[in-house]
Design an enzyme around this catalytic site. Structure first.
Site, PDB file in Angstrom:
ATOM      1  N   ASP A   1     -78.837 -41.886 -75.087  1.00  0.00           N
ATOM      2  CA  ASP A   1     -80.045 -42.147 -74.313  1.00  0.00           C
ATOM      3  C   ASP A   1     -79.879 -43.448 -73.549  1.00  0.00           C
ATOM      4  O   ASP A   1     -79.259 -44.389 -74.013  1.00  0.00           O
ATOM      5  CB  ASP A   1     -81.289 -42.202 -75.204  1.00  0.00           C
ATOM      6  CG  ASP A   1     -81.193 -43.263 -76.282  1.00  0.00           C
ATOM      7  OD1 ASP A   1     -80.416 -43.058 -77.237  1.00  0.00           O
ATOM      8  OD2 ASP A   1     -81.879 -44.292 -76.176  1.00  0.00           O
TER       9      ASP A   1
ATOM     10  N   GLU B   1     -73.302 -35.873 -86.951  1.00  0.00           N
ATOM     11  CA  GLU B   1     -72.189 -36.759 -86.644  1.00  0.00           C
ATOM     12  C   GLU B   1     -70.978 -36.516 -87.540  1.00  0.00           C
ATOM     13  O   GLU B   1     -69.898 -37.006 -87.264  1.00  0.00           O
ATOM     14  CB  GLU B   1     -72.645 -38.214 -86.755  1.00  0.00           C
ATOM     15  CG  GLU B   1     -73.735 -38.572 -85.763  1.00  0.00           C
ATOM     16  CD  GLU B   1     -74.398 -39.907 -86.034  1.00  0.00           C
ATOM     17  OE1 GLU B   1     -75.251 -40.308 -85.229  1.00  0.00           O
ATOM     18  OE2 GLU B   1     -74.056 -40.549 -87.041  1.00  0.00           O
TER      19      GLU B   1
END
Length: 231
Positions: A197, A12
Site C-alpha cells: 500500500d 506470507e
C-alpha cells in the site's frame, strides 16, 4: 546452514512451505514452526502473528530453540517514499521502532533503552545477496531504513512524520523487534518487504497484500537456492 524465515501472516509463509521438504511441525508459545529443507539448506519457517511482541517471541524461539544461523523477515509494508510503489521491494539497511518514545525524559524518539541505539543495522552480506537476487529478477527496490511500530500506518501525515524523523522508506509492524532480538543475540538478520500500500492506505492493502507477499517469497526462495549452491 540453517535459515529462519519469519512472516507476520499466513499468506506470507504458506507458499514458502510448499517449496519445503517438511520434516516436522511444532508449536511453541502459540507459534507454529515448520522445519524442513529447501534443496540442501535447512529452513525453519513460522508465522509470527502481527505486531512487535509476537515477532519478538518468534525470533527468540528461532534463535534459542532452533539455533538458526540467520533470520529473514519477509512480508508486506506501506511505502513512506515516492520511490516505492505497490509491488516494489524495500530492503532494510537499518530498522527502527518509530513508536518507541521516551523523549519526555530527554531521549531522542526511537531510542531503545538498554542498548542505547535508535537504528539497528542488518547484515551486509545477507543484504547484498538479496539485492543481487532482486536485480536478477528485475524488481524495483530501495535500500534504507524500515520503521516498525504497533500501528497500521494509513494516513499521509503519519507516513510523512515517520519519513521526516527516521528517513524511512517503509513502515510495518514486526521487523524492528526482530532486529532488536537478533542484535542482542548476535544473530545476522535482514528484512525484506514488498510494498502492498502507498497513498491508498488500507484499501490498497486489502487489494494487493496477497500478491505483494508472493513477491517477497519468490525472492527468498531464490536467495535460499543461492545459499545452498554456495555451501
Amino acid at each position: 546452514m540453517r535459515i529462519g524465515v519469519i512472516g507476520a501472516m499466513q499468506i506470507e509463509v504458506d507458499n514458502l512451505k510448499k517449496s519445503m521438504q517438511v520434516e516436522k511441525t511444532e508449536e511453541v508459545s502459540s507459534v507454529n514452526f515448520t522445519i524442513g529443507k529447501i534443496g540442501n539448506v535447512e529452513v525453519v519457517a513460522a508465522v509470527s502473528g502481527v505486531g512487535k511482541v509476537f515477532a519478538a517471541i518468534c525470533a527468540e524461539t528461532m534463535i534459542l530453540k532452533y539455533n538458526v544461523d540467520m533470520l529473514i523477515n519477509i512480508g508486506v509494508a506501506g511505502s513512506t517514499t515516492n520511490k516505492l510503489k505497490v509491488f516494489d521491494v524495500a530492503v532494510a539497511q537499518n530498522v527502527v521502532q518509530h513508536d518507541m518514545d521516551t523523549s519526555p525524559l530527554g531521549d531522542p524518539v526511537g531510542l531503545l533503552s538498554g542498548i542505547n541505539k535508535i537504528y539497528i543495522p542488518t547484515d551486509e552480506n545477507i543484504r547484498n545477496v538479496l539485492i543481487e537476487t532482486l536485480k536478477k529478477k528485475g524488481l524495483n527496490y530501495e535500500v534504507g531504513t524500515i520503521a516498525t511500530g504497533d500501528q497500521f500506518i494509513h494516513t499521509k501525515e503519519k507516513k510523512e512524520w515517520i519519513c521526516d524523523n527516521f528517513d524511512a522508506i517503509a513502515a510495518e509492524m514486526e521487523g524492528g523487534s526482530i532486529g532488536h532480538v537478533c542484535y542482542v543475540n548476535n544473530v545476522p538478520f535482514v528484512i525484506l518487504r514488498t510494498i502492498s500500500d502507498s497513498e491508498g492506505g488500507a484499501m490498497d492493502y486489502q487489494t494487493f497484500a496477497t500478491k505483494a507477499a508472493q513477491v517477497a517469497i519468490d525472492v527468498v526462495i531464490s536467495f535460499i537456492g543461492k545459499v545452498g549452491a554456495d555451501c
